[in-house]
Design a protein around this motif. Sequence first.
Motif, PDB file in Angstrom:
ATOM      1  N   UNK A  49      69.118  31.445  54.591  1.00 42.31           N
ATOM      2  CA  UNK A  49      69.610  30.482  53.613  1.00 42.31           C
ATOM      3  C   UNK A  49      69.811  29.103  54.223  1.00 42.31           C
ATOM      4  N   UNK A  50      70.399  29.065  55.405  1.00 43.35           N
ATOM      5  CA  UNK A  50      70.775  27.789  56.024  1.00 43.35           C
ATOM      6  C   UNK A  50      70.095  27.542  57.360  1.00 43.35           C
ATOM      7  N   UNK A  51      69.255  28.474  57.817  1.00 36.83           N
ATOM      8  CA  UNK A  51      68.588  28.303  59.101  1.00 36.83           C
ATOM      9  C   UNK A  51      69.523  28.439  60.281  1.00 36.83           C
ATOM     10  N   UNK A  52      70.660  29.148  60.112  1.00 38.77           N
ATOM     11  CA  UNK A  52      71.675  29.266  61.146  1.00 38.77           C
ATOM     12  C   UNK A  52      71.816  30.739  61.571  1.00 38.77           C
ATOM     13  N   UNK A  53      71.169  31.153  62.693  1.00 39.85           N
ATOM     14  CA  UNK A  53      71.321  32.527  63.172  1.00 39.85           C
ATOM     15  C   UNK A  53      72.765  32.815  63.595  1.00 39.85           C
ATOM     16  N   UNK A  54      73.205  34.023  63.309  1.00 40.90           N
ATOM     17  CA  UNK A  54      74.548  34.486  63.672  1.00 40.90           C
ATOM     18  C   UNK A  54      74.422  35.862  64.315  1.00 40.90           C
ATOM     19  N   UNK A  55      75.507  36.294  64.950  1.00 38.61           N
ATOM     20  CA  UNK A  55      75.546  37.663  65.464  1.00 38.61           C
ATOM     21  C   UNK A  55      76.968  38.187  65.341  1.00 38.61           C
ATOM     22  N   UNK A  56      77.088  39.478  64.991  1.00 36.18           N
ATOM     23  CA  UNK A  56      78.408  40.098  64.881  1.00 36.18           C
ATOM     24  C   UNK A  56      78.495  41.285  65.836  1.00 36.18           C
ATOM     25  N   UNK A  57      79.618  41.386  66.535  1.00 35.17           N
ATOM     26  CA  UNK A  57      79.905  42.495  67.435  1.00 35.17           C
ATOM     27  C   UNK A  57      80.964  43.396  66.791  1.00 35.17           C
ATOM     28  N   UNK A  58      80.874  44.676  67.090  1.00 32.65           N
ATOM     29  CA  UNK A  58      81.996  45.565  66.782  1.00 32.65           C
ATOM     30  C   UNK A  58      83.065  45.275  67.823  1.00 32.65           C
ATOM     31  N   UNK A  59      84.129  44.587  67.406  1.00 30.22           N
ATOM     32  CA  UNK A  59      85.130  44.092  68.353  1.00 30.22           C
ATOM     33  C   UNK A  59      85.815  45.222  69.119  1.00 30.22           C
TER      34      UNK A  59
ATOM     35  N   UNK B  73      74.840  48.769  71.913  1.00 30.15           N
ATOM     36  CA  UNK B  73      76.147  49.356  72.217  1.00 30.15           C
ATOM     37  C   UNK B  73      77.266  48.745  71.384  1.00 30.15           C
ATOM     38  N   UNK B  74      77.222  47.417  71.203  1.00 23.09           N
ATOM     39  CA  UNK B  74      78.298  46.747  70.473  1.00 23.09           C
ATOM     40  C   UNK B  74      77.901  46.393  69.045  1.00 23.09           C
ATOM     41  N   UNK B  75      76.814  46.987  68.548  1.00 24.32           N
ATOM     42  CA  UNK B  75      76.398  46.730  67.178  1.00 24.32           C
ATOM     43  C   UNK B  75      77.370  47.317  66.168  1.00 24.32           C
ATOM     44  N   UNK B  76      77.408  46.713  64.985  1.00 27.27           N
ATOM     45  CA  UNK B  76      78.323  47.182  63.950  1.00 27.27           C
ATOM     46  C   UNK B  76      77.725  48.388  63.231  1.00 27.27           C
ATOM     47  N   UNK B  77      78.600  49.204  62.634  1.00 27.01           N
ATOM     48  CA  UNK B  77      78.187  50.384  61.878  1.00 27.01           C
ATOM     49  C   UNK B  77      79.074  50.506  60.648  1.00 27.01           C
ATOM     50  N   UNK B  78      78.874  51.579  59.884  1.00 29.21           N
ATOM     51  CA  UNK B  78      79.687  51.790  58.691  1.00 29.21           C
ATOM     52  C   UNK B  78      81.152  52.045  59.034  1.00 29.21           C
ATOM     53  N   UNK B  79      81.417  52.476  60.284  1.00 25.83           N
ATOM     54  CA  UNK B  79      82.783  52.755  60.711  1.00 25.83           C
ATOM     55  C   UNK B  79      83.492  51.532  61.270  1.00 25.83           C
TER      56      UNK B  79
END
Length: 803
Positions: free
Chosen positions: A262-272, A325-331
């Motif tokens: 949408x905005x051309x801005x890559x992001x990344x999320x970690x399972x904290x 390893x630090x990817x997010x999941x349903x949990x």
Amino acid sequence: MKFTLSWLKEHLDTDAPLEEIVRTLSMIGLEVEEVVDRSKELAPFTIAHVVSAEQHPDADRLRVCKVDTGKEILQVVCGAPNARTGMKGVFAPVGSHVPGTGIDLKKGTIRGQESNGMLVSERELGLSDEHDGIIDLPADAPLGLPFAKYAGLDDPLIDIAITPNRADCLGVRGVARDLASAGLGTLKKLDTSKRNGSYESPVVWRRDFPADAMDACPIVVGRHFRKVKNGPSPRWLQDRLRAVGLRPISALVDITNYVMMDLGRPLHVYDADKIEGGHLTIRFAKDGEKFLALNGKEYTLDGEIIAIGDDHGVDDLGGVMGGERTGVSDETTSVFLETAIFDPIRVAMAGRKLNLLSDARYRFERGLDQTSPFWGTDVATRLILELCGGECSDVVVEGTEPEWRRSYDLRIARIAELGGVAVKQGEALRILDILGFEAEPKADGVFSVTPPPWRGDIIGEADLVEEILRIHGYDNIPVEPLPRETTMPQPALSPAQRRVPLAKRTLASRGMVEAVTFSFMPSSQAALFGGPVKPEMMLANPISADLDAMRPSILGNLLAAAQRNANQGYPDLALFEVGPQYADATPKGQSAMATGIRAGMTAPRDWTGQQRPVDAFDAKADLLALLEALGAPASNAQVSTDAPDWYHPGRSGCLRLGPNVLGCFGEVHPRLLQAYDLKGPVAGFELFLDRVPMPKAKKGSTKPFLTLSPFQPVERDFAFVVDADVAAEQIVRAAKGADKVLVSEVGVFDVYVGPGVGKGRKSVAINVTLQPTERTLTEEDIEAVSAKIVAQVEKATGGSLRR
């Protein structure tokens, strides 16, 4: 770059029809590659209700269904196992074209039962490969509604080509901005409202780079979220991602992909909860360090790759791909958001080294909006809280925003001077303003213009002029014929420029096939042509690990091509290439070459027994023919035996005009044949095109008279016994020089070594053609010339006439 029309209108307030949008995109430099409107091919398909589904009386696997289309009730014979009474599906009437199978429906009778149309599966509509059953829609699906509208397939998909300098258009908003500047609507305001955090982030950033490499990641912004609920994203989000070819995964992952598209801005999320040590460190990877990526593959890193990790190890490749390893999941209930700026060159190098492609890498290596870490975090925060709930922490920042502000003077008059069309000052400033540029008056007709942070490609006044012309419309530039300076048009190419196509035609006419190879080659092969590869000839960023050096000779690439052909069962071939080769990194080190090889046998095997292995004389003949075609004095060229060491030392040579080496020829050294796994023989030649002298200019434009002698030519054969190391060329030159008026041609037709000529000696037989121009030669004339020839050859070679 793909997007749907409705997605575009989320950013652009416009009533322009699709056709006008498509035309405008191409005219402003965003070339439209394809427009897919599924609603047209899916127009006949509607939502229908299966009133009843009874077993076919004569077929165990068929059902006779009564289908309510919203207009009438029709009988349809269906073989789907999930066809049942009360369901809603997709109905195709008689006469419709089924895109997934390519058939046109006709009214028919199946096992004695009439069938009027069909209930279709996803594969039959071309939506997926699912064909185990027909489409089963929810009970509240509106009866009679076109299926394309219900499924969101009535939204045209636009695919545009993005040039490397337009990273700002790798998001839908950037495309909308360009269209707004072209007058196709108004750019809507982007919601970048800030959300205050309710607690301090338990995860912080660290940067660990050498002092001179902090530009690897000048700034990174992060934010922690807790009490989130990850699950499937809402339908509107899934539909948009599927439309552009992305697979919905989960709400958190889908949000990052949506913001990127949408905005051309890559992001990344970690399972904290999986981050160890309470921090993430951005650093260079260690040589040999392992990384398990989200694609399930493990990669070995080196010290030039930007890595992000915790106390456990590497969890992310900066700008390329996240870790498993630090990817997010349903949990996942706690998330840490990453929004960073990475060095484009280092990102590109890492991706190429690892052969790892991703949408994020594609954007990072082209350059991002330098202010995007802040507003990107705000946009992602809003979406996460809206779709996943929870609460957010305070923002954590490491580093400082890169300095992107710069200004260039724009003279309004230069628009007409550089672009050929005058644009009014007000229109030029309007275009710049909508595109995000800031223009401040500096003098009469001169403005100081500051590009926006998302336009790193703007580096001068000419770029500003191009932006104005691009939006104003290239079609508004008037067509002006070039002034004619002469009565007759001048040749488009100079004699030197015509040499390349002439060389190609000449070699092709000799039965050779043109090859086009890379200008680089494996360093292990490059070392075979002149020794170890110089450091400056090694590629800093090769397109492939085995193409890491500039080629010192085209011959090596042709030998590799011959080896590939031989492996496919074609050992006999003749190849050539006209192109550059590189001796060093200076402009003078680049040479324009015409290079060719002949491998195997000269002809296919047949009953006449005419075939023979190729040899140095085949390569010499190719080289001489090429020199003749280029207008060089090939007959004056001398042969020396100092060919490069990649030729056979006893079966090769160089052609010279004085001290100037025009080219080399000969059989390829057995050492190279072994290195390239070629059984041989292989003969080759190399011609330095830039060293071939240009033909002397003729006086006047008329062709000289054709001079033909009315008198019969006379041929005489001579055999001379000379030392074994005497070149045949010496004999030929001596014979030609005996009488330059009468001797028109000399050729060697036999060489004999053996009994009768003495040890260390050889017999060379030549054929001499005498062409009189004033009268018929008498026997005395012929004897006199023959005596001159014998005397001249004996004097030049120290040999004697064979008796």
